[in-house]
Design a protein around this motif. Structure first.
Motif, PDB file in Angstrom:
ATOM      1  N   VAL A  98       0.850  -1.201   0.000  1.00  0.00           N
ATOM      2  CA  VAL A  98       0.000   0.000   0.000  1.00  0.00           C
ATOM      3  C   VAL A  98       0.879   1.243   0.000  1.00  0.00           C
ATOM      4  O   VAL A  98       0.660   2.176  -0.773  1.00  0.00           O
ATOM      5  CB  VAL A  98      -0.955   0.007   1.218  1.00  0.00           C
ATOM      6  CG1 VAL A  98      -1.628   1.364   1.380  1.00  0.00           C
ATOM      7  CG2 VAL A  98      -2.000  -1.084   1.074  1.00  0.00           C
ATOM      8  N   ARG A  99       1.878   1.257   0.857  1.00  0.00           N
ATOM      9  CA  ARG A  99       2.777   2.422   0.914  1.00  0.00           C
ATOM     10  C   ARG A  99       3.513   2.616  -0.394  1.00  0.00           C
ATOM     11  O   ARG A  99       3.708   3.734  -0.859  1.00  0.00           O
ATOM     12  CB  ARG A  99       3.767   2.244   2.056  1.00  0.00           C
ATOM     13  CG  ARG A  99       3.129   2.397   3.414  1.00  0.00           C
ATOM     14  CD  ARG A  99       4.135   2.206   4.524  1.00  0.00           C
ATOM     15  NE  ARG A  99       3.488   2.333   5.823  1.00  0.00           N
ATOM     16  CZ  ARG A  99       3.878   1.714   6.907  1.00  0.00           C
ATOM     17  NH1 ARG A  99       4.932   0.921   6.870  1.00  0.00           N
ATOM     18  NH2 ARG A  99       3.243   1.890   8.039  1.00  0.00           N
ATOM     19  N   SER A 100       3.950   1.524  -0.992  1.00  0.00           N
ATOM     20  CA  SER A 100       4.658   1.607  -2.260  1.00  0.00           C
ATOM     21  C   SER A 100       3.762   2.173  -3.361  1.00  0.00           C
ATOM     22  O   SER A 100       4.182   3.030  -4.136  1.00  0.00           O
ATOM     23  CB  SER A 100       5.155   0.219  -2.654  1.00  0.00           C
ATOM     24  OG  SER A 100       5.705   0.232  -3.936  1.00  0.00           O
ATOM     25  N   VAL A 101       2.524   1.711  -3.416  1.00  0.00           N
ATOM     26  CA  VAL A 101       1.571   2.196  -4.418  1.00  0.00           C
ATOM     27  C   VAL A 101       1.274   3.679  -4.188  1.00  0.00           C
ATOM     28  O   VAL A 101       1.234   4.474  -5.133  1.00  0.00           O
ATOM     29  CB  VAL A 101       0.278   1.351  -4.399  1.00  0.00           C
ATOM     30  CG1 VAL A 101      -0.828   1.999  -5.205  1.00  0.00           C
ATOM     31  CG2 VAL A 101       0.565  -0.055  -4.912  1.00  0.00           C
ATOM     32  N   GLU A 102       1.091   4.060  -2.923  1.00  0.00           N
ATOM     33  CA  GLU A 102       0.813   5.463  -2.613  1.00  0.00           C
ATOM     34  C   GLU A 102       2.008   6.341  -2.966  1.00  0.00           C
ATOM     35  O   GLU A 102       1.844   7.441  -3.502  1.00  0.00           O
ATOM     36  CB  GLU A 102       0.460   5.630  -1.138  1.00  0.00           C
ATOM     37  CG  GLU A 102      -0.919   5.105  -0.795  1.00  0.00           C
ATOM     38  CD  GLU A 102      -1.214   5.138   0.702  1.00  0.00           C
ATOM     39  OE1 GLU A 102      -0.301   5.435   1.510  1.00  0.00           O
ATOM     40  OE2 GLU A 102      -2.368   4.869   1.060  1.00  0.00           O
ATOM     41  N   ALA A 103       3.215   5.874  -2.685  1.00  0.00           N
ATOM     42  CA  ALA A 103       4.414   6.647  -3.012  1.00  0.00           C
ATOM     43  C   ALA A 103       4.564   6.798  -4.527  1.00  0.00           C
ATOM     44  O   ALA A 103       4.906   7.874  -5.023  1.00  0.00           O
ATOM     45  CB  ALA A 103       5.656   5.979  -2.425  1.00  0.00           C
ATOM     46  N   ALA A 104       4.278   5.729  -5.259  1.00  0.00           N
ATOM     47  CA  ALA A 104       4.360   5.797  -6.721  1.00  0.00           C
ATOM     48  C   ALA A 104       3.321   6.772  -7.265  1.00  0.00           C
ATOM     49  O   ALA A 104       3.611   7.562  -8.172  1.00  0.00           O
ATOM     50  CB  ALA A 104       4.159   4.409  -7.329  1.00  0.00           C
ATOM     51  N   ALA A 105       2.114   6.739  -6.709  1.00  0.00           N
ATOM     52  CA  ALA A 105       1.073   7.669  -7.145  1.00  0.00           C
ATOM     53  C   ALA A 105       1.467   9.107  -6.839  1.00  0.00           C
ATOM     54  O   ALA A 105       1.245  10.011  -7.658  1.00  0.00           O
ATOM     55  CB  ALA A 105      -0.258   7.323  -6.478  1.00  0.00           C
ATOM     56  N   ALA A 106       2.075   9.329  -5.680  1.00  0.00           N
ATOM     57  CA  ALA A 106       2.521  10.679  -5.316  1.00  0.00           C
ATOM     58  C   ALA A 106       3.619  11.155  -6.266  1.00  0.00           C
ATOM     59  O   ALA A 106       3.615  12.316  -6.702  1.00  0.00           O
ATOM     60  CB  ALA A 106       3.006  10.706  -3.872  1.00  0.00           C
ATOM     61  N   ARG A 107       4.557  10.248  -6.613  1.00  0.00           N
ATOM     62  CA  ARG A 107       5.614  10.620  -7.562  1.00  0.00           C
ATOM     63  C   ARG A 107       5.035  10.947  -8.922  1.00  0.00           C
ATOM     64  O   ARG A 107       5.416  11.931  -9.557  1.00  0.00           O
ATOM     65  CB  ARG A 107       6.626   9.478  -7.691  1.00  0.00           C
ATOM     66  CG  ARG A 107       7.638   9.401  -6.590  1.00  0.00           C
ATOM     67  CD  ARG A 107       8.771   8.427  -6.932  1.00  0.00           C
ATOM     68  NE  ARG A 107       8.316   7.094  -7.306  1.00  0.00           N
ATOM     69  CZ  ARG A 107       8.069   6.117  -6.440  1.00  0.00           C
ATOM     70  NH1 ARG A 107       8.240   6.312  -5.168  1.00  0.00           N
ATOM     71  NH2 ARG A 107       7.658   4.937  -6.872  1.00  0.00           N
ATOM     72  N   ASP A 108       4.090  10.119  -9.382  1.00  0.00           N
ATOM     73  CA  ASP A 108       3.464  10.361 -10.678  1.00  0.00           C
ATOM     74  C   ASP A 108       2.709  11.682 -10.681  1.00  0.00           C
ATOM     75  O   ASP A 108       2.752  12.440 -11.651  1.00  0.00           O
ATOM     76  CB  ASP A 108       2.510   9.217 -11.045  1.00  0.00           C
ATOM     77  CG  ASP A 108       3.248   7.926 -11.341  1.00  0.00           C
ATOM     78  OD1 ASP A 108       4.489   7.961 -11.531  1.00  0.00           O
ATOM     79  OD2 ASP A 108       2.588   6.864 -11.372  1.00  0.00           O
ATOM     80  N   SER A 109       1.999  11.952  -9.593  1.00  0.00           N
ATOM     81  CA  SER A 109       1.246  13.201  -9.475  1.00  0.00           C
ATOM     82  C   SER A 109       2.188  14.396  -9.491  1.00  0.00           C
ATOM     83  O   SER A 109       1.929  15.392 -10.179  1.00  0.00           O
ATOM     84  CB  SER A 109       0.428  13.186  -8.189  1.00  0.00           C
ATOM     85  OG  SER A 109      -0.237  14.403  -8.015  1.00  0.00           O
ATOM     86  N   LYS A 110       3.284  14.288  -8.767  1.00  0.00           N
ATOM     87  CA  LYS A 110       4.254  15.391  -8.723  1.00  0.00           C
ATOM     88  C   LYS A 110       4.885  15.594 -10.097  1.00  0.00           C
ATOM     89  O   LYS A 110       5.045  16.728 -10.547  1.00  0.00           O
ATOM     90  CB  LYS A 110       5.329  15.086  -7.682  1.00  0.00           C
ATOM     91  CG  LYS A 110       6.309  16.210  -7.489  1.00  0.00           C
ATOM     92  CD  LYS A 110       7.289  15.894  -6.376  1.00  0.00           C
ATOM     93  CE  LYS A 110       8.277  17.024  -6.177  1.00  0.00           C
ATOM     94  NZ  LYS A 110       9.228  16.736  -5.099  1.00  0.00           N
ATOM     95  N   ALA A 111       5.210  14.502 -10.770  1.00  0.00           N
ATOM     96  CA  ALA A 111       5.806  14.596 -12.106  1.00  0.00           C
ATOM     97  C   ALA A 111       4.828  15.226 -13.088  1.00  0.00           C
ATOM     98  O   ALA A 111       5.211  16.060 -13.915  1.00  0.00           O
ATOM     99  CB  ALA A 111       6.231  13.217 -12.600  1.00  0.00           C
ATOM    100  N   ALA A 112       3.557  14.847 -12.994  1.00  0.00           N
ATOM    101  CA  ALA A 112       2.547  15.434 -13.880  1.00  0.00           C
ATOM    102  C   ALA A 112       2.378  16.920 -13.601  1.00  0.00           C
ATOM    103  O   ALA A 112       2.238  17.725 -14.520  1.00  0.00           O
ATOM    104  CB  ALA A 112       1.212  14.712 -13.705  1.00  0.00           C
ATOM    105  N   LEU A 113       2.397  17.291 -12.334  1.00  0.00           N
ATOM    106  CA  LEU A 113       2.270  18.700 -11.966  1.00  0.00           C
ATOM    107  C   LEU A 113       3.458  19.492 -12.486  1.00  0.00           C
ATOM    108  O   LEU A 113       3.298  20.589 -13.038  1.00  0.00           O
ATOM    109  CB  LEU A 113       2.160  18.838 -10.442  1.00  0.00           C
ATOM    110  CG  LEU A 113       1.988  20.250  -9.908  1.00  0.00           C
ATOM    111  CD1 LEU A 113       0.695  20.870 -10.445  1.00  0.00           C
ATOM    112  CD2 LEU A 113       1.971  20.242  -8.389  1.00  0.00           C
ATOM    113  N   LEU A 114       4.658  18.940 -12.347  1.00  0.00           N
ATOM    114  CA  LEU A 114       5.848  19.629 -12.852  1.00  0.00           C
ATOM    115  C   LEU A 114       5.825  19.741 -14.371  1.00  0.00           C
ATOM    116  O   LEU A 114       6.300  20.731 -14.923  1.00  0.00           O
ATOM    117  CB  LEU A 114       7.113  18.909 -12.394  1.00  0.00           C
ATOM    118  CG  LEU A 114       7.435  19.022 -10.906  1.00  0.00           C
ATOM    119  CD1 LEU A 114       8.633  18.142 -10.559  1.00  0.00           C
ATOM    120  CD2 LEU A 114       7.705  20.460 -10.516  1.00  0.00           C
TER     121      LEU A 114
END
Length: 194
Positions: A98-114
């Motif tokens: 769960v933590r790994s999936v959430e961290a990956a989603a957060a990274r993807d979200s941050k990358a999309a925002l950037l």
């Protein structure tokens, strides 16, 4: 006296899980198969309760059972039962997923925002460009008609000096002089230092 009726398997016929885990620690594949059969459903249930996704739950449950095979020598009966040890492994592995999936989603979200964030302020740049354009227009109005036509043809339409001379039906030397004088006046009007 009546005999007890069991639904499912007879509790007395359940394998001794602690003994089986000890045997697995020694590399006994048959013991591991028995452990697998005894706990696979419970492991999947714990993992599924955390992950709520069937495919991921099955994958994590398999990982947990492989971990049981690899880490069986580390099992310590004085710290708890074998089933509790295995289910603790399952719960931890599910939480890690769960933590790994959430961290990956957060990274993807941050990358999309950037990716959507411009490297510079587009509005400010557009305002500056418009102000510069207006200043150039104002300075162009200070030129004589011949200077303005020469500069416009040479710099906004991309004509050569010879083509400007032909377009205005003037000698080439006159066009060069008017262009030079017009550019000097523009430079002074715009406040550009040479």
């Amino acid at each position: 006296m009546k005999e007890a009726v069991y639904i499912g398997t007879n509790p007395a016929s359940k394998p001794d899980l602690q003994q089986l885990v000890r045997e697995v620690a020694l590399g006994d594949q048959e013991a591991f198969a028995a452990v697998y059969d005894a706990v696979a459903g419970s492991v999947l249930g714990v993992v599924r309760a955390v992950l709520r996704d069937q495919a991921q739950s099955e994958e994590v449950a398999q990982d947990v059972l492989v971990e049981v095979w690899r880490t069986a020598p580390r099992y310590r009966p004085d710290r708890g039962t074998a089933i509790n040890w295995i289910l603790t492994l399952a719960h931890r592995r599910a939480v890690d997923r769960v933590r790994s999936v959430e961290a990956a989603a957060a990274r993807d979200s941050k990358a999309a925002l950037l990716a959507r964030t411009p490297e510079y302020d587009q509005v400010t740049e557009q305002v500056e460009i418009r102000l510069e354009q207006e200043q150039v227009r104002r300075c162009l109005r200070t030129l004589t008609e011949l200077q303005r036509q020469s500069v416009t043809l040479a710099y906004y339409r991309g004509l050569t000096y010879r083509q400007v001379a032909e377009a205005l039906a003037l000698p080439l030397g006159t066009v060069k002089t008017r262009l030079r004088d017009g550019l000097i006046r523009l430079r002074d009007c715009l406040g550009v230092t040479a």
